[in-house]
Scaffold this motif. Structure first.
Motif, PDB file in Angstrom:
ATOM      1  N   GLU A  67     -11.743 -24.334   3.795  1.00  0.00           N
ATOM      2  CA  GLU A  67     -11.003 -24.214   5.053  1.00  0.00           C
ATOM      3  C   GLU A  67     -10.686 -25.585   5.654  1.00  0.00           C
ATOM      4  O   GLU A  67      -9.846 -25.693   6.540  1.00  0.00           O
ATOM      5  CB  GLU A  67     -11.756 -23.324   6.051  1.00  0.00           C
ATOM      6  N   TYR A  73      -5.222 -23.630   3.347  1.00  0.00           N
ATOM      7  CA  TYR A  73      -6.006 -22.480   3.772  1.00  0.00           C
ATOM      8  C   TYR A  73      -5.175 -21.568   4.660  1.00  0.00           C
ATOM      9  O   TYR A  73      -5.221 -20.346   4.559  1.00  0.00           O
ATOM     10  CB  TYR A  73      -7.246 -22.960   4.528  1.00  0.00           C
ATOM     11  N   ARG A  74      -4.376 -22.215   5.514  1.00  0.00           N
ATOM     12  CA  ARG A  74      -3.523 -21.450   6.414  1.00  0.00           C
ATOM     13  C   ARG A  74      -2.480 -20.679   5.615  1.00  0.00           C
ATOM     14  O   ARG A  74      -2.185 -19.523   5.887  1.00  0.00           O
ATOM     15  CB  ARG A  74      -2.855 -22.426   7.388  1.00  0.00           C
ATOM     16  N   ALA A  75      -1.940 -21.338   4.587  1.00  0.00           N
ATOM     17  CA  ALA A  75      -0.877 -20.709   3.810  1.00  0.00           C
ATOM     18  C   ALA A  75      -1.404 -19.553   2.960  1.00  0.00           C
ATOM     19  O   ALA A  75      -0.728 -18.550   2.767  1.00  0.00           O
ATOM     20  CB  ALA A  75      -0.214 -21.760   2.919  1.00  0.00           C
ATOM     21  N   THR A  76      -2.622 -19.693   2.465  1.00  0.00           N
ATOM     22  CA  THR A  76      -3.124 -18.695   1.522  1.00  0.00           C
ATOM     23  C   THR A  76      -4.135 -17.745   2.148  1.00  0.00           C
ATOM     24  O   THR A  76      -4.518 -16.755   1.523  1.00  0.00           O
ATOM     25  CB  THR A  76      -3.828 -19.381   0.346  1.00  0.00           C
ATOM     26  N   GLY A  77      -4.614 -18.061   3.340  1.00  0.00           N
ATOM     27  CA  GLY A  77      -5.701 -17.281   3.919  1.00  0.00           C
ATOM     28  C   GLY A  77      -6.982 -17.458   3.125  1.00  0.00           C
ATOM     29  O   GLY A  77      -7.883 -16.632   3.173  1.00  0.00           O
TER      30      GLY A  77
END
Lengths: 156, 736
Positions: A67, A73-77
């Motif tokens: 994270e 991390y934001r793009a893929t969760g």
């Protein structure tokens, strides 16, 4: 500068519609002597609209730290399926990361952008440390990073 | 079992644990240094919004603000294109110093948690933490056993320096080491994702307001989040309207819209995650500096315990002798079972084994734990030599014996003899041997001879028992066992004072130089250990392996070794000693005699001695720097001939070390013995005893018996007897 042998990605990392041809591409990132633990690096591609298209490589093995690669991390969760089979060790201070993979021809000169997020324990997170358009003309040209990566280039 | 559990992890992990502990101890200093250098902590109730406003005022390009468990606040920003970071004074938002971790600290951290290696190193260190946990728990049990129970956990220790040091440090450090090892294991489990993982960061929202530019002060969530709860606040990337504020607190993490400040997504930390954060803060000392320092101090004990543990183990290994002609269990006519803790009882067993074998016996010697009566087909007698561990417990080599004996349908047919080894100054003297003898009697096991005891490895006790054993077998059995005699040191005579020549009773006060002792010798218990007046010096005369014992008239604090020797008619050792000239040496060793010395406290002390028996008494007076009331009754022949220590006694009286001196000369103008002097002082002695005085007697057997009888007369009116006083430790004798 010790090159770190990286696994050769035998299959195309990106499965895109209309994929016909692929060519081997070598990505090279030289890290600065930032003097810390090994850097986690997420290498991924966004499309012309800036939307996440897929991941090419993840350097660093412990998912609990992903994270800190905040744009990835934001793009893929944090979806681990995105990097299944394309993870390697974190890259030490002053070292080099070299990856060779088959990249679809359709990714070249089509507005796709290669990103590298970087993070180091107890040091600042550096999302999108590298953002470089994937173009035939840009191949072989070194791009400087912001915090941890001295320069990055891709060659065909 | 517990001992094995302590020994092997300790030996295997000693070096690893030393590295981990030393690096940990050094690391524990950093949070304390940080705390000293740190800017003042954030004011109570300071909100994250206000903190962010202050920092943005100084560093408009700030990307992220982090707060460490120690309270240190770090801002990450840009100076032009160069990334920069600074430790922030929360009162002003200004940077006070660079935020980088010192290279030495980073190196130590890598060494401490991964031995400078990768995951392999981390696993090894986690193994070390596991070993430390096992060592701490098994060590706790062993300490409790050694001192005789949990309630005596902090009782004073006896024994060799290495063993004492090991336990002393362990008792202080075990709490810290338990805490460090358990938290380390937890953190390792967390690193390797073995703990149930929390939800992590929430998924980034698909839709944001698309607005930008809201100041942190305008965001309610940031105003409601005290800095004390903050972990990190990440600002949206400038120019990216799809980005958001990312807030992490001690409770969870989520995203805040950069246009309207709404909380876009949030997930709470799981209980495990919060526990992990707390454990990390405590283990590293970032949460509680004092705890961190205590953990560091505890860790400093680890290398010492590793070293002393190794020394103790080596000493125990050396202590167990090799047995020649050890017969099989089925062939032996004598089965010799040994319950030894430190190995010293095995020494006695080896002597007995050799003597029985020399007398034509076929002997099978084995640890008591191997007791297997069905195999002793040809046995005519079973002998058990049993030490006691702590408060009556069975030594390691006898585990399970009592249970097995109790479970037998009927006792073995061949008769049994039990010999207990112990220390009378312990509450449960020979407790384990007594338990064996009692159970054997209950089971109807016939006794070869009554149970006997050996106090503090006394060769005399052992030889006496051997003669009795020989009598049951119809063979003379001389057991000469000197457990410590071979470890003699050379003592050099530095001065001698001669007395008694006129009386045909040559006597001398011999003073030897105190030999220097290296730390290695101290740890191994080699060389001349710490001693006090009243302890015994075993002297090995040339041409004899049997030592003679002399009471010491000095302690090592005096800086010399002093004894009083009178020439015995035809005495080998006393003759050699009285011929000794300064510069010449003798071979000698120390035997402790802890009961024969003034007890603790301030009660008066009555010292009664005759002839060379005055030696240790003079030593007590010399050591009486506190000026406790000491009254000396000294019987000797003639004031002009053998008044030992005459000059010193006068000086010590002047200095207040000696309260009174009463002499009795048997060959003077008015011949009398020390008993007569006591009788003449009856009222005073009674008053002294009534006020709690302790009596110490040193001299020949006849003199001691005479003194005891006289004191019985003197104390009778007060309803007291020497026996009562002996039982209470207030009447002790050193008789030769």
């Amino acid at each position: 500068m010790n090159p770190i042998p990286a696994a050769l990605a035998l299959t195309t990392a990106l499965t895109l519609p209309g994929l016909a041809l692929a060519r081997p591409v070598t990505l090279t990132a030289n890290l600065k002597d930032y003097g810390g633990e090994g850097a986690y690096l997420a290498v991924y591609v966004t499309d012309a609209q800036g939307a996440y298209a897929g991941s090419l490589w993840m350097a660093g093995g412990k998912s609990k730290y992903y994270e800190h690669l905040s744009d990835w991390y934001r793009a893929t969760g944090g979806d681990m399926a995105q990097i299944a089979g394309i993870t390697g060790a974190s890259v030490g201070s002053g070292r080099q990361l070299t990856i060779t993979l088959d990249l679809a021809d359709t990714l070249m000169d089509a507005g796709y952008v290669l990103h590298i997020d970087a993070a180091v324990e107890d040091m600042r997170d550096s999302p999108s440390e590298i953002t470089v358009p994937l173009t035939t003309a840009g191949a072989g040209q070194a791009v400087p990073g912001r915090r941890y990566i001295a320069d990055f280039s891709y060659s065909m | 079992m517990i001992r094995t559990l302590h020994r092997w992890p300790g030996l295997i992990a000693a070096l690893l644990l030393t590295v981990i502990a030393l690096s940990g101890a050094l690391l524990s200093a950093y949070p304390a240094l940080d705390a000293v250098q740190a800017p003042p902590a954030a004011e109570a109730g300071l909100s994250t919004a206000e903190l962010a406003t202050r920092i943005l005022g100084r560093y408009p390009s700030t990307e992220q603000i982090r707060r460490a468990p120690s309270g240190r606040i770090t801002a990450y920003y840009y100076e032009g294109d160069t990334p920069a970071a600074a430790t922030i004074d929360p009162a002003t938002g200004a940077g006070v110093r660079a935020a980088d971790t010192p290279a030495v600290q980073r190196w130590l951290t890598r060494l401490h948690r991964a031995l400078l290696l990768g995951d392999g190193g981390r696993i090894a260190v986690a193994g070390g933490a596991g070993a430390m946990l096992i060592l701490s728990l098994s060590g706790l049990v062993l300490v409790a056993r050694r001192v005789g129970g949990w309630r005596r956990f902090f009782a004073p220790l006896r024994g060799r320096l290495a063993g004492r040091l090991h336990v002393e440090i362990a008792r202080l450090a075990v709490a810290g080491l338990l805490f460090s090892s358990v938290t380390a294991l937890w953190m390792a489990a967390s690193t390797f994702a073995l703990l149930p993982e929390g939800p992590g960061a929430p998924r980034f929202p698909d839709v944001v307001s698309g607005q930008t530019g809201l100041a942190p002060a305008a965001i309610a969530t940031l105003r409601d989040t005290p800095v004390a709860d903050l972990v990190s606040l990440t600002f949206p990337l400038p120019g990216d309207a799809s980005d958001a504020f990312t807030l992490k607190t001690r409770l969870g993490e989520g995203y805040l819209d950069q246009g309207n400040g709404t909380l876009l997504a949030w997930s709470d930390l799981s209980l495990t995650d919060r526990l992990t954060e707390t454990i990390y803060a405590l283990h590293t000392g970032q949460g509680l500096v004092v705890l961190g320092l205590l953990l560091g101090l505890s860790a400093l004990g680890v290398p010492v315990m590793a070293g002393t543990g190794l020394v103790v183990w080596l000493a125990a290994r050396r202590g167990r002798p090799r047995l020649r002609h050890n017969a099989g269990a089925a062939q032996a006519d004598t089965v010799l079972l040994v319950a030894s803790e430190g190995g010293s009882t095995w020494g006695f067993a080896a002597t007995l084994h050799a003597a029985l074998t020399a007398a034509g016996g076929v002997v099978h010697s084995a640890p008591l734990a191997s007791f297997a009566p069905a195999r002793y087909a040809k046995a005519k007698r079973i002998l058990i030599l049993a030490a006691t561990y702590g408060d009556g417990a069975a030594p390691a080599s006898a585990k399970g014996f009592l249970g097995r004996l109790a479970a037998l349908d009927r006792a073995p047919q061949v008769p049994l003899a039990v010999l207990g080894f112990g220390d009378r100054s312990f509450p449960a003297f020979c407790g384990f041997a007594t338990a064996i003898a009692r159970l054997a009697a209950e089971k109807g096991w016939s006794a070869l001879m009554p149970m006997d005891t050996v106090d503090r490895q006394s060769p005399q006790d052992f030889a006496r028992w051997g003669r009795a054993l020989g009598a049951t077998m119809g063979v003379p059995l001389e057991l000469n066992h000197q457990p410590t005699a071979p470890r003699a040191v050379a003592l050099t005579l530095i001065s001698r004072r001669d007395y008694g020549a006129e009386m045909q009773a040559p006597t001398a006060i011999l003073r030897f130089a105190l030999p220097a002792r290296s730390l290695w010798q101290r740890l191994r218990g080699a060389g001349l250990p710490h001693f006090a007046a009243g302890d015994l010096l075993g002297v090995l005369p040339e041409g004899s392996a049997l030592p003679r014992f002399y009471s010491l008239a000095s302690g090592c604090r005096d800086g010399f070794v002093e004894i009083c020797v009178r020439k015995q008619a035809g005495g080998l050792c006393s003759g050699q000693l009285l011929d000794l000239q300064p510069g010449q040496t003798i071979a000698a060793f120390l035997r402790r005699n802890p009961e024969f010395r003034p007890g603790p406290g301030h009660a008066p002390v009555i010292l009664i001695g005759a002839g060379t028996g005055v030696g240790p008494l003079a030593g007590f007076v010399r050591a009486n720097r506190a000026g406790r009331a000491m009254h000396l009754y000294f019987g000797t022949r003639h004031p002009d001939s053998d008044f030992l220590y005459a000059e010193e006694f006068a000086q010590w009286q002047a200095e207040g070390r000696l309260a009174s001196l009463t002499t009795a000369f048997s060959r003077g103008a008015r011949p009398r013995h020390v008993q007569d002097a006591l009788r003449a002082d009856a009222l005073r002695l009674m008053a002294l005893v009534a006020s709690g005085a302790q009596i110490l007697v040193c001299g020949g057997r006849e003199m001691a018996a005479g003194v005891s009888a006289t004191l019985a007369e003197i104390l009778a009116p007060a309803g007291l007897t020497p026996a009562d006083l002996k039982a209470g430790g207030r009447y002790v004798e050193d008789v030769y």
